[in-house]
Write an enzyme that holds these catalytic residues in place. Structure first.
Site, short mmCIF file in Angstrom:
data_model
loop_
_atom_site.label_atom_id
_atom_site.label_comp_id
_atom_site.label_asym_id
_atom_site.label_seq_id
_atom_site.Cartn_x
_atom_site.Cartn_y
_atom_site.Cartn_z
N ASP A 30 17.83 65.87 7.28
CA ASP A 30 16.96 64.75 7.52
C ASP A 30 16.68 63.70 8.09
O ASP A 30 17.18 63.73 9.29
CB ASP A 30 18.35 64.39 6.14
CG ASP A 30 17.94 64.40 4.61
OD1 ASP A 30 18.06 64.32 3.79
OD2 ASP A 30 17.41 62.38 4.84
N LYS A 35 22.26 58.93 6.58
CA LYS A 35 22.67 59.75 5.63
C LYS A 35 23.16 61.06 7.07
O LYS A 35 24.70 61.40 7.05
CB LYS A 35 21.61 60.78 4.82
CG LYS A 35 22.57 61.62 4.08
CD LYS A 35 20.46 62.16 2.49
CE LYS A 35 21.37 61.17 2.11
NZ LYS A 35 19.55 61.78 0.89
N ARG A 154 23.44 72.96 -10.53
CA ARG A 154 23.68 72.12 -11.55
C ARG A 154 24.75 71.22 -10.77
O ARG A 154 26.01 70.86 -10.57
CB ARG A 154 24.25 71.70 -12.77
CG ARG A 154 23.83 73.08 -13.91
CD ARG A 154 25.32 73.98 -15.05
NE ARG A 154 26.67 74.63 -14.37
CZ ARG A 154 27.11 74.91 -14.93
NH1 ARG A 154 27.03 74.57 -16.05
NH2 ARG A 154 27.68 75.36 -14.31
N LEU A 253 23.72 72.89 -26.10
CA LEU A 253 23.83 72.58 -28.16
C LEU A 253 24.48 71.39 -28.93
O LEU A 253 25.32 71.52 -29.01
CB LEU A 253 23.81 73.27 -29.09
CG LEU A 253 23.20 74.90 -28.93
CD1 LEU A 253 23.60 76.19 -29.74
CD2 LEU A 253 21.94 74.29 -29.34
N ALA A 255 24.84 67.52 -28.85
CA ALA A 255 23.81 66.54 -29.25
C ALA A 255 24.34 65.57 -28.16
O ALA A 255 25.52 65.28 -28.10
CB ALA A 255 24.15 66.17 -30.62
N CYS A 263 16.14 65.99 -12.67
CA CYS A 263 15.16 67.97 -12.95
C CYS A 263 14.31 66.86 -14.29
O CYS A 263 13.47 66.94 -14.43
CB CYS A 263 16.43 68.39 -12.17
SG CYS A 263 16.86 68.61 -11.29
N LYS A 266 11.81 64.94 -15.07
CA LYS A 266 9.97 64.84 -13.96
C LYS A 266 9.58 66.28 -13.85
O LYS A 266 8.79 65.78 -13.78
CB LYS A 266 10.93 64.82 -12.79
CG LYS A 266 11.06 65.51 -11.84
CD LYS A 266 11.56 65.36 -10.41
CE LYS A 266 12.98 65.85 -9.20
NZ LYS A 266 11.71 67.57 -9.77
N1 LIG Z 1 19.61 67.14 -7.90
C1 LIG Z 1 19.93 68.85 -8.57
O1 LIG Z 1 20.51 68.72 -9.54
C2 LIG Z 1 18.37 69.40 -8.65
C3 LIG Z 1 18.47 71.48 -8.76
C4 LIG Z 1 17.48 71.91 -8.48
C5 LIG Z 1 16.43 72.08 -7.63
N2 LIG Z 1 16.27 70.60 -7.27
C6 LIG Z 1 15.20 70.10 -6.79
O2 LIG Z 1 15.70 70.29 -5.49
C7 LIG Z 1 14.35 69.08 -4.33
C8 LIG Z 1 15.46 68.13 -3.54
O3 LIG Z 1 16.75 68.15 -4.69
P1 LIG Z 1 17.55 66.88 -4.75
O4 LIG Z 1 18.13 65.86 -6.17
O5 LIG Z 1 18.26 67.69 -3.29
O6 LIG Z 1 16.83 65.31 -3.70
P2 LIG Z 1 16.98 64.78 -3.07
O7 LIG Z 1 16.71 63.52 -3.35
O8 LIG Z 1 18.96 63.95 -3.20
O9 LIG Z 1 17.40 64.85 -1.36
C9 LIG Z 1 16.05 64.89 -0.67
C10 LIG Z 1 16.04 64.42 0.90
O10 LIG Z 1 15.69 65.14 1.42
C11 LIG Z 1 15.53 64.01 2.69
N3 LIG Z 1 13.46 64.17 3.17
C12 LIG Z 1 12.65 63.49 3.01
N4 LIG Z 1 11.70 63.94 3.47
C13 LIG Z 1 12.07 64.87 4.89
C14 LIG Z 1 11.91 65.19 5.65
N5 LIG Z 1 10.15 65.52 5.79
N6 LIG Z 1 12.52 65.47 6.56
C15 LIG Z 1 13.76 65.76 6.58
N7 LIG Z 1 14.41 65.30 5.21
C16 LIG Z 1 13.99 65.10 4.41
C17 LIG Z 1 14.91 62.60 1.71
O11 LIG Z 1 15.84 61.84 3.41
C18 LIG Z 1 16.32 63.33 0.68
O12 LIG Z 1 18.60 62.63 2.10
C19 LIG Z 1 13.38 68.81 -5.96
O13 LIG Z 1 12.44 69.37 -5.91
C20 LIG Z 1 14.88 69.11 -6.81
O14 LIG Z 1 13.81 69.08 -8.57
C21 LIG Z 1 17.07 69.65 -7.85
#
Ligand SMILES: NC(=O)c1ccc[n+]([C@@H]2O[C@H](COP(=O)([O-])OP(=O)(O)OC[C@H]3O[C@@H](n4cnc5c(N)ncnc54)[C@H](O)[C@@H]3O)[C@@H](O)[C@H]2O)c1
Length: 436
Positions: A30, A35, A154, A253, A255, A263, A266
């Site tokens: 990261d 973090k 999830r 389902l 309510a 997610c 967006k």
């Molecule tokens: N959160 C969910 O429940 C979930 C479920 C399925 C899919 N997703 C998808 O997964 C993806 C990640 O979601 P998330 O909730 O884990 O996001 P998040 O914001 O919790 O984590 C993303 C991490 O990426 C790091 N990051 C950004 N740019 C970076 C780089 N250049 N190098 C290294 N680290 C970098 C950020 O510092 C951050 O810690 C998204 O596209 C999301 O839509 C999320």
């Protein structure tokens, strides 16, 4: 196999820890130094049940490490996952791909062997092609393949979902990509988790189609709940009645105050944008987005009604129980609680809140809300109590104590976790979602 996970958020950290638990050698990367420092100190940067234990065990075994140095960390990794954020781009709702593209550029400059680059972030159709172009333009001498492997976990149940998924979707365009991904997921093959190999574009669209469908299901039952209120029906019975049809299914389902989280909001917007770009409208999803948006403030107005209307709400105190978009997470992204609280504050009410895990993230998002140490502190002197998130701790409130502490025994249950007759029998005015 050595696996590198770029992005150690909700998805990257859980996926990395689970892959390590399967026996792979994993480095979670990261760019957020704080973090990675926390992880080195054995602290979790997010709340997810079971994650601290899973990370701890795998760090101890030497299979899970953390780094901020992408170029160094990916050395020797056969699969490099991209799991960075793809939030909504300001202004147009398109997925902001700047983080994904930045990682692709960094990878292009750093590849030190033949590598499969796996996109786990949720990205619009065609993003894999763009990542492939960026890697190609980097002039790397190494063989690479770009694969799409959308994640369906999830929050709150992430580890179980990752280890026992309903399905794994792998969108690959060549044998190199497919073979490496088979090896990555071999432990789950053995578990007989269904693995679906598709084209890269199909895999990218599957993720959006799945989330849009689930958001539609929620929105459908929410509108049915509103209709139930008008016609004197009970949405819980309606949900049970339709959900026991196998073609419909009982899940999603329930309510409530509208979907939120990191997610659905967006991803539905990004799907609309893709549909617009390709001139192929998805009108059902358009309606879902609109309906859900207006629902969140409508929930605030429901609480205002319980206070006796707009005029009566001024100066009254409301206790909000639950702030996160769902229980068992600390994630506040797009939580309905934000709009509910704002609507109440706009009406001149004072808002006190309690959430078991979400208050730290909630504070900067709702600076006018007083955060409390437990539910009863929030309830003290309240003119109405609203359950916004169905955390277990709110399911068995001591209603006698609540009645004593509150200024007025008014309970608005936006998650339908109480039985109306029980609450009314305890001397409360009770309002719910679609229960007549
Ligand atoms: N959160 C969910 O429940 C979930 C479920 C399925 C899919 N997703 C998808 O997964 C993806 C990640 O979601 P998330 O909730 O884990 O996001 P998040 O914001 O919790 O984590 C993303 C991490 O990426 C790091 N990051 C950004 N740019 C970076 C780089 N250049 N190098 C290294 N680290 C970098 C950020 O510092 C951050 O810690 C998204 O596209 C999301 O839509 C999320």
């Amino acid at each position: 196999m050595k696996i590198a996970m770029v992005g150690s958020g909700y998805v990257g950290l859980v996926s990395g820890a689970c892959f390590a638990d399967f026996g792979h050698d994993v480095v979670c990367i990261d760019k957020d130094q704080a973090k990675i420092d926390k992880l080195h100190d054995g602290e979790m940067p997010i709340y997810e049940p079971g994650l601290a234990e899973l990370v701890g065990t795998n760090v101890k075994s030497g299979r899970l490490t953390f780094s901020t140095d992408l170029a160094e960390a990916i050395k020797g990794a056969k699969a490099v996952f991209i799991a960075v954020g793809t939030p909504s781009r300001r202004g147009d709702g398109h997925a902001d791909l700047s983080y994904v593209h930045a990682v692709a550029r960094e990878l292009g400059a750093a590849l030190s062997g033949d590598t499969v680059v796996v996109n786990k972030s949720t990205v619009p159709v065609g993003t894999g092609d763009e990542v492939e172009r960026i890697l190609g333009d980097s002039g790397t001498a190494h063989k690479f393949a770009v694969v799409s492997n959308p994640e369906f976990l999830r929050e709150g149940a992430a580890i179980g979902d990752f280890k026992r998924p309903d399905r794994i979707v792998i969108g690959a365009e060549d044998d190199f990509g497919r073979e490496v991904m088979r090896e990555v997921y071999r432990p789950l093959f053995l578990n007989e988790s269904p693995i679906l190999f598709t084209s890269r574009r199909s895999a990218e669209l599957i993720k959006y189609a799945a989330n849009a469908f689930l958001a539609t299901k929620i929105t459908f039952i929410n509108e049915m709940a509103d209709l139930c209120e008008k016609v004197g029906a009970d949405v819980q019975d309606v949900a049970r009645g339709i959900g026991s049809d196998n073609r419909i299914g009982p899940k999603f389902l329930h309510a409530g105050p509208g979907y939120g989280g990191s997610c659905f909001p967006k991803d539905t917007l990004a799907l609309l944008k893709t549909a617009e770009d390709y001139e192929s409208p998805v009108r059902i999803v358009e309606a879902v987005v609109k309906t859900n948006d207006s629902r969140k403030r409508a929930m605030g107005r429901k609480v205002i009604e319980a206070l006796g209307g707009q005029d009566a709400a001024r100066g009254k105190k409301v206790a909000l129980l639950g702030l996160t978009f769902k229980p068992n997470t600390d994630d506040m992204r797009d939580s309905p609680a934000i709009a509910v609280a704002q609507t109440l504050i706009d009406a001149g009410a004072k808002v006190a809140a309690y959430d078991p895990e979400g208050m730290e993230q909630a504070r900067p998002l709702m600076p006018q809300v007083t955060m409390c140490g437990d539910p009863y502190e929030a309830i003290e002197g309240a003119d109405a109590i609203a359950i916004v998130t169905e955390w277990d701790v709110f399911r068995a409130l001591d209603l006698g104590r609540v009645k004593e502490l509150a200024n007025a025994p008014v309970l608005v249950d936006l998650r339908n976790i109480y039985q109306p007759e029980d609450v009314r029998a305890a001397g409360f005015e009770y309002d719910s979602i679609g229960r007549g």
